[in-house]
Design an enzyme around this catalytic site. Structure first.
Site, PDB file in Angstrom:
ATOM      1  N   GLY A  28     -16.660 -47.405  26.778  1.00  0.00           N
ATOM      2  CA  GLY A  28     -17.600 -46.309  26.963  1.00  0.00           C
ATOM      3  C   GLY A  28     -16.991 -44.979  26.594  1.00  0.00           C
ATOM      4  O   GLY A  28     -15.828 -44.711  26.942  1.00  0.00           O
ATOM      5  N   ASN A 100     -19.469 -51.081  37.010  1.00  0.00           N
ATOM      6  CA  ASN A 100     -19.786 -51.469  35.642  1.00  0.00           C
ATOM      7  C   ASN A 100     -20.913 -52.485  35.725  1.00  0.00           C
ATOM      8  O   ASN A 100     -20.800 -53.460  36.462  1.00  0.00           O
ATOM      9  CB  ASN A 100     -18.542 -52.100  34.993  1.00  0.00           C
ATOM     10  CG  ASN A 100     -18.854 -52.712  33.636  1.00  0.00           C
ATOM     11  OD1 ASN A 100     -19.727 -52.238  32.916  1.00  0.00           O
ATOM     12  ND2 ASN A 100     -18.136 -53.764  33.293  1.00  0.00           N
ATOM     13  N   GLY A 101     -21.981 -52.240  34.976  1.00  0.00           N
ATOM     14  CA  GLY A 101     -23.096 -53.188  34.986  1.00  0.00           C
ATOM     15  C   GLY A 101     -24.419 -52.458  35.020  1.00  0.00           C
ATOM     16  O   GLY A 101     -24.502 -51.290  34.610  1.00  0.00           O
ATOM     17  N   TYR A 255     -17.673 -59.412  21.742  1.00  0.00           N
ATOM     18  CA  TYR A 255     -17.582 -58.037  21.252  1.00  0.00           C
ATOM     19  C   TYR A 255     -16.934 -57.025  22.202  1.00  0.00           C
ATOM     20  O   TYR A 255     -16.082 -56.244  21.786  1.00  0.00           O
ATOM     21  CB  TYR A 255     -19.007 -57.547  20.911  1.00  0.00           C
ATOM     22  CG  TYR A 255     -19.106 -56.089  20.541  1.00  0.00           C
ATOM     23  CD1 TYR A 255     -18.667 -55.640  19.301  1.00  0.00           C
ATOM     24  CD2 TYR A 255     -19.634 -55.157  21.433  1.00  0.00           C
ATOM     25  CE1 TYR A 255     -18.756 -54.284  18.962  1.00  0.00           C
ATOM     26  CE2 TYR A 255     -19.735 -53.811  21.091  1.00  0.00           C
ATOM     27  CZ  TYR A 255     -19.296 -53.380  19.856  1.00  0.00           C
ATOM     28  OH  TYR A 255     -19.386 -52.065  19.520  1.00  0.00           O
ATOM     29  N   ASP A 361     -19.528 -59.928  10.896  1.00  0.00           N
ATOM     30  CA  ASP A 361     -19.706 -58.930  11.956  1.00  0.00           C
ATOM     31  C   ASP A 361     -19.897 -59.673  13.279  1.00  0.00           C
ATOM     32  O   ASP A 361     -20.243 -60.857  13.293  1.00  0.00           O
ATOM     33  CB  ASP A 361     -20.916 -58.032  11.660  1.00  0.00           C
ATOM     34  CG  ASP A 361     -20.777 -56.663  12.334  1.00  0.00           C
ATOM     35  OD1 ASP A 361     -19.848 -56.489  13.142  1.00  0.00           O
ATOM     36  OD2 ASP A 361     -21.594 -55.775  12.053  1.00  0.00           O
ATOM     37  N   ASP A 362     -19.676 -58.970  14.395  1.00  0.00           N
ATOM     38  CA  ASP A 362     -19.792 -59.666  15.679  1.00  0.00           C
ATOM     39  C   ASP A 362     -21.233 -60.049  15.999  1.00  0.00           C
ATOM     40  O   ASP A 362     -21.482 -61.057  16.628  1.00  0.00           O
ATOM     41  CB  ASP A 362     -19.181 -58.825  16.808  1.00  0.00           C
ATOM     42  CG  ASP A 362     -19.573 -57.377  16.702  1.00  0.00           C
ATOM     43  OD1 ASP A 362     -20.751 -57.082  16.911  1.00  0.00           O
ATOM     44  OD2 ASP A 362     -18.709 -56.545  16.378  1.00  0.00           O
TER      45      ASP A 362
END
Ligand code: SF4
Length: 477
Positions: A28, A100-101, A255, A361-362
């Site tokens: 972040g 976080n979440g 990712y 790419d992811d």
């Protein structure tokens, strides 16, 4: 998605907290903050990356042997500093929290906190929902004789009241230090320990990568629903009161998490190499004949090099990355994201020119970034571009803290493979298969809701609508 870190021990913690947060910066970049406790809370938070928020004068002020820190990626709520974490309340005892979440039932919670607990939320950040729910449950206890069991009871009540994904760390002033997860363990949280001359110091974090920098040994992952409380004497108490079957976010491996982190005893880099195997098989089956495999730096490196190794085709770095621009996926709104892709990635012309390229790419979320990449490679002389997505088609919004919470945004929600290939102008398109992914992780029990639409926590139509509305308000679409 956010990064959290908490340290509780015998030494000043501010410097470690700030250094550790820089190792979680990939989670972040909207805001960063720290609160320490030395008899009173000392807080500093601001918008932007850790290096731009903290100055040495802040460090001199952030005293205390315990503290919590946060790097924010805003999925719900604005990108105002008011919504940056940590958050603190002064009653009962003084509580500070980071998480976080994403809370899924935020409307009902806001309502019940106001109507039943008479608490008005001053921000739209959902850590406030968890913190105020915790405070409201805690104040029902006998505060003069608070026991460890009371703390576990309080968290259990929060876990039953708050629906969604959350890993949280909290300081309870003069009582102790607390870490807990939601009953499904959707977001990662690890516990580490460091032996110092003054005694044991404990840390909790979203990922182990910051432990490596700070010299903590990984003790373990918190289990779904687990509550860990460290009292003022440094004694560690732990219980699981409200547990459901684990639903760990598979996207952490694909990712979000950094490749050098170890989550649930698995090194993220090795997981990406493992996921490359079925992808290589699908390329083989499709009879594609790339001259080289390239990655979209940097989270796709282990997928691309793993595929190249399996297919015995050279891996090359075909795109140069400007490391001083943030991650495109976690940058607010589409226009900024597109501009950032061009600023961030530049084709290495001689590697690309005249070649059939398999670019890995992811994931493909909206499709616009993939289309720009294909056009960039073709404009720089690629003969053919095969697009490989390490994630299966993303058809459903993530309601657990990842920025793809509106269904219309997702290209795979309304287009089939052929249409997506055409939309991004690739000569071929290969996705990871959901079945292969589930087979690889059958012993972990993961969340695959953004691919399958099966949300582990359960969710109502009404909640989905509320989440989409909140997202529209946040100016990220
Ligand atoms: S919906 Fe997707 S991104 Fe969200 S938690 Fe589940 S697996 Fe992760």
């Amino acid at each position: 998605m956010c990064g959290i870190l908490g340290i509780y021990g015998k030494n000043e913690v501010a410097e470690e907290l700030i250094n550790g947060l820089t190792a979680l910066q990939h989670r972040g970049q909207d805001a960063a903050g720290v609160v320490t406790f030395d008899g009173r809370f000392r807080m500093k938070k601001g918008l932007g990356q850790v290096s731009s928020v903290f100055r040495s004068k802040n460090l001199a002020r952030l005293h205390g042997n315990c503290g919590i820190g946060h790097v924010r990626y805003a999925t719900i709520g604005s990108t105002d500093v008011l919504d940056a974490q940590p958050h603190a309340v002064n009653y009962p005892f003084g509580l500070a929290m980071v998480h976080n979440g994403n809370v899924v039932n935020f409307m009902q919670l806001r309502k019940s906190l106001y109507e039943e607990n008479h608490r008005l939320l001053e921000t739209s950040n959902d850590v406030a929902l968890i913190l105020y729910s915790f405070a409201s449950e805690l104040e029902k206890k006998n505060l003069k004789k608070l026991t460890v069991n009371d703390i576990f009871d309080t968290v259990e009540a929060v876990q039953k009241r708050v629906l969604g994904a959350y890993s949280a760390i909290s300081i309870i002033a003069n009582r102790g230090f607390l870490a807990f997860t939601d009953p499904y363990g959707i977001r990662p949280i690890v516990m580490g320990v460091k032996r110092t001359r003054k005694g044991k110091q404990y840390a909790f974090a979203s990922e182990t990568t910051c432990f490596d920098y700070l010299g903590y040994e990984l003790e373990r992952n918190l289990e779904p629903g687990e509550i860990v409380f460290i009292d003022t004497k440094g004694k560690v108490h732990s219980e699981i009161r409200h547990r459901k079957e684990r639903a760990f976010c598979i996207f952490e491996y694909i990712y979000f998490a950094r490749e050098d982190s170890v989550i649930l005893d698995r090194l993220v880099a090795s997981e990406r190499v493992r996921m490359a195997k079925p992808l290589a098989e699908r390329i083989r089956k499709a009879k594609l004949d790339p001259d080289i495999i390239i990655d979209v730096p940097t989270s796709s490196y282990f997928f691309a090099s793993g595929i190249a190794e399996d297919l015995k085709i050279p891996y090359r770095r075909g795109l140069a990355k400007n490391h001083h621009v943030g991650r495109s996926f976690i940058t607010p709104n589409q226009k900024k994201r597109e501009l950032m892709v061009r600023q961030k990635l530049n084709p290495i012309r001689d590697v690309i020119k005249g070649k059939k390229i398999a670019v890995v790419d992811d994931s493909i979320v909206r499709g616009t970034t993939s289309a720009r990449l294909v056009s960039l490679l073709k404009a720089n002389g690629a003969k053919k571009v095969y697009f490989i997505s390490a994630a299966p088609p993303i058809k459903h919004p993530c309601i657990y803290g990842i920025d793809m919470s509106i269904e219309q945004e997702l290209i795979a929600s309304h287009s089939n493979l052929k249409q997506i290939r055409k939309a991004i102008d690739a000569d071929a398109l290969i996705y990871q298969s959901l079945d292969d992914l589930k087979e690889l992780y059958k012993d972990v029990h993961c969340c695959y809701a953004c691919f399958s639409g099966e949300y582990p926590t359960g969710v109502t139509e009404e909640m989905m609508k509320e989440i989409a509305q909140e997202k529209m308000k946040s100016n990220r679409v």
